[in-house]
Design a protein around this motif. Structure first.
Motif, PDB file in Angstrom:
ATOM      1  N   UNK A 249       0.833  -1.211   0.000  1.00 30.23           N
ATOM      2  CA  UNK A 249       0.000   0.000   0.000  1.00 30.23           C
ATOM      3  C   UNK A 249       0.869   1.263   0.000  1.00 30.23           C
ATOM      4  N   UNK A 250       1.946   1.249   0.785  1.00 28.73           N
ATOM      5  CA  UNK A 250       2.794   2.449   0.891  1.00 28.73           C
ATOM      6  C   UNK A 250       3.784   2.597  -0.269  1.00 28.73           C
ATOM      7  N   UNK A 251       3.963   1.526  -1.048  1.00 22.13           N
ATOM      8  CA  UNK A 251       4.898   1.572  -2.192  1.00 22.13           C
ATOM      9  C   UNK A 251       4.187   1.139  -3.468  1.00 22.13           C
ATOM     10  N   UNK A 252       3.066   1.790  -3.767  1.00 20.99           N
ATOM     11  CA  UNK A 252       2.220   1.382  -4.898  1.00 20.99           C
ATOM     12  C   UNK A 252       2.960   1.372  -6.231  1.00 20.99           C
ATOM     13  N   UNK A 253       3.713   2.437  -6.486  1.00 21.74           N
ATOM     14  CA  UNK A 253       4.398   2.539  -7.789  1.00 21.74           C
ATOM     15  C   UNK A 253       5.425   1.426  -7.976  1.00 21.74           C
ATOM     16  N   UNK A 254       6.229   1.181  -6.937  1.00 21.72           N
ATOM     17  CA  UNK A 254       7.249   0.127  -6.997  1.00 21.72           C
ATOM     18  C   UNK A 254       6.590  -1.239  -7.165  1.00 21.72           C
ATOM     19  N   UNK A 255       5.500  -1.455  -6.411  1.00 20.72           N
ATOM     20  CA  UNK A 255       4.777  -2.735  -6.475  1.00 20.72           C
ATOM     21  C   UNK A 255       4.205  -2.956  -7.873  1.00 20.72           C
ATOM     22  N   UNK A 256       3.623  -1.907  -8.458  1.00 24.09           N
ATOM     23  CA  UNK A 256       3.027  -2.005  -9.793  1.00 24.09           C
ATOM     24  C   UNK A 256       4.098  -2.314 -10.840  1.00 24.09           C
ATOM     25  N   UNK A 257       5.248  -1.655 -10.692  1.00 25.63           N
ATOM     26  CA  UNK A 257       6.368  -1.875 -11.625  1.00 25.63           C
ATOM     27  C   UNK A 257       6.838  -3.339 -11.586  1.00 25.63           C
ATOM     28  N   UNK A 258       6.983  -3.860 -10.365  1.00 21.60           N
ATOM     29  CA  UNK A 258       7.402  -5.263 -10.179  1.00 21.60           C
ATOM     30  C   UNK A 258       6.347  -6.210 -10.751  1.00 21.60           C
ATOM     31  N   UNK A 259       5.078  -5.906 -10.439  1.00 18.65           N
ATOM     32  CA  UNK A 259       3.968  -6.736 -10.916  1.00 18.65           C
ATOM     33  C   UNK A 259       3.964  -6.816 -12.441  1.00 18.65           C
ATOM     34  N   UNK A 260       4.085  -5.642 -13.102  1.00 12.50           N
ATOM     35  CA  UNK A 260       4.042  -5.610 -14.566  1.00 12.50           C
ATOM     36  C   UNK A 260       5.215  -6.349 -15.194  1.00 12.50           C
ATOM     37  N   UNK A 261       6.401  -6.223 -14.543  1.00 12.06           N
ATOM     38  CA  UNK A 261       7.604  -6.894 -15.054  1.00 12.06           C
ATOM     39  C   UNK A 261       7.413  -8.407 -15.027  1.00 12.06           C
ATOM     40  N   UNK A 262       6.964  -8.929 -13.879  1.00 11.63           N
ATOM     41  CA  UNK A 262       6.802 -10.370 -13.738  1.00 11.63           C
ATOM     42  C   UNK A 262       5.622 -10.888 -14.555  1.00 11.63           C
ATOM     43  N   UNK A 263       4.564 -10.075 -14.645  1.00 11.08           N
ATOM     44  CA  UNK A 263       3.398 -10.505 -15.423  1.00 11.08           C
ATOM     45  C   UNK A 263       3.774 -10.688 -16.893  1.00 11.08           C
TER      46      UNK A 263
END
Length: 198
Positions: free
Chosen positions: A36-50
């Motif tokens: 929740x506190x690192x949304x941008x970083x989490x989204x970036x990681x998610x998109x990379x792995x997806x």
């Protein structure tokens, strides 16, 4: 005394389980907080792995499915032969594919004419099972290509078509050999061979 010891052991296990559950809950809470506190970083990681995972899902799934189906159809016929030759179901023994070939080969000597091709298919199936983006070339199916080309009277270059046609011929032969007609014919051939040796 035994009851008391057993009771204490049970209580000890329950306490340990509760402690583990608390730790697991805390880990989940901390992870959720970090996301929740690192949304941008989490989204970036998610998109990379997806992206990487989607590549695997799109990797020639039709080809993989057709290879696996060819392998399974041959294995189904091998199981039928095992039941015919040995009169029992071998599923509980969890035999490996190659072990089934050996057992059938003891009864069906003609299997050796197909053995190299079946081994090629089994190798391809194993490669795919360990690496989805494995490239299969005509060099990997030399025997199958030669065999199918001989039967069809023409050269084929499409790898999956060669595999499927080869599987088809193998299964026809395996089925024929355990049919009434095939058994009768094989006995006649054995008699001809015996009389020619005399």
């Amino acid at each position: 005394k035994a009851d008391t010891v057993g009771k204490r052991c049970g209580e000890g296990k329950m306490k340990k389980t509760k402690v583990r559950e608390k730790i697991d809950d805390e880990i989940v809470k901390q992870l959720a907080k970090h996301i929740i506190t690192n949304k941008e970083e989490t989204l970036e990681i998610y998109l990379k792995f997806e992206k990487e995972i989607q590549k695997l899902f799109q990797s020639r799934h039709e080809f993989i499915g057709r290879v696996l189906k060819s392998h399974l159809i041959i294995e189904k016929h091998l199981n039928d032969c095992l039941l015919h030759y040995y009169g029992k179901n071998f599923e509980d023994l969890k035999l490996k594919f190659y072990q089934k070939l050996i057992l059938i080969g003891l009864n069906d000597k003609s299997l050796k004419f197909y053995l190299d091709g079946i081994k090629e298919l089994n190798n391809i199936r194993n490669k795919i099972a360990h690496k989805l983006d494995t490239k299969i070339l005509t060099n990997d199916i030399q025997f199958m290509k030669k065999y199918v080309g001989f039967i069809e009277g023409t050269k084929l270059y499409h790898v999956i078509k060669i595999i499927e046609k080869f599987a088809n011929y193998v299964c026809i032969w395996l089925s024929y050999n355990i049919s009434d007609t095939g058994i009768k014919r094989n006995l006649e051939v054995k008699e001809i061979i015996k009389s020619s040796i005399k």
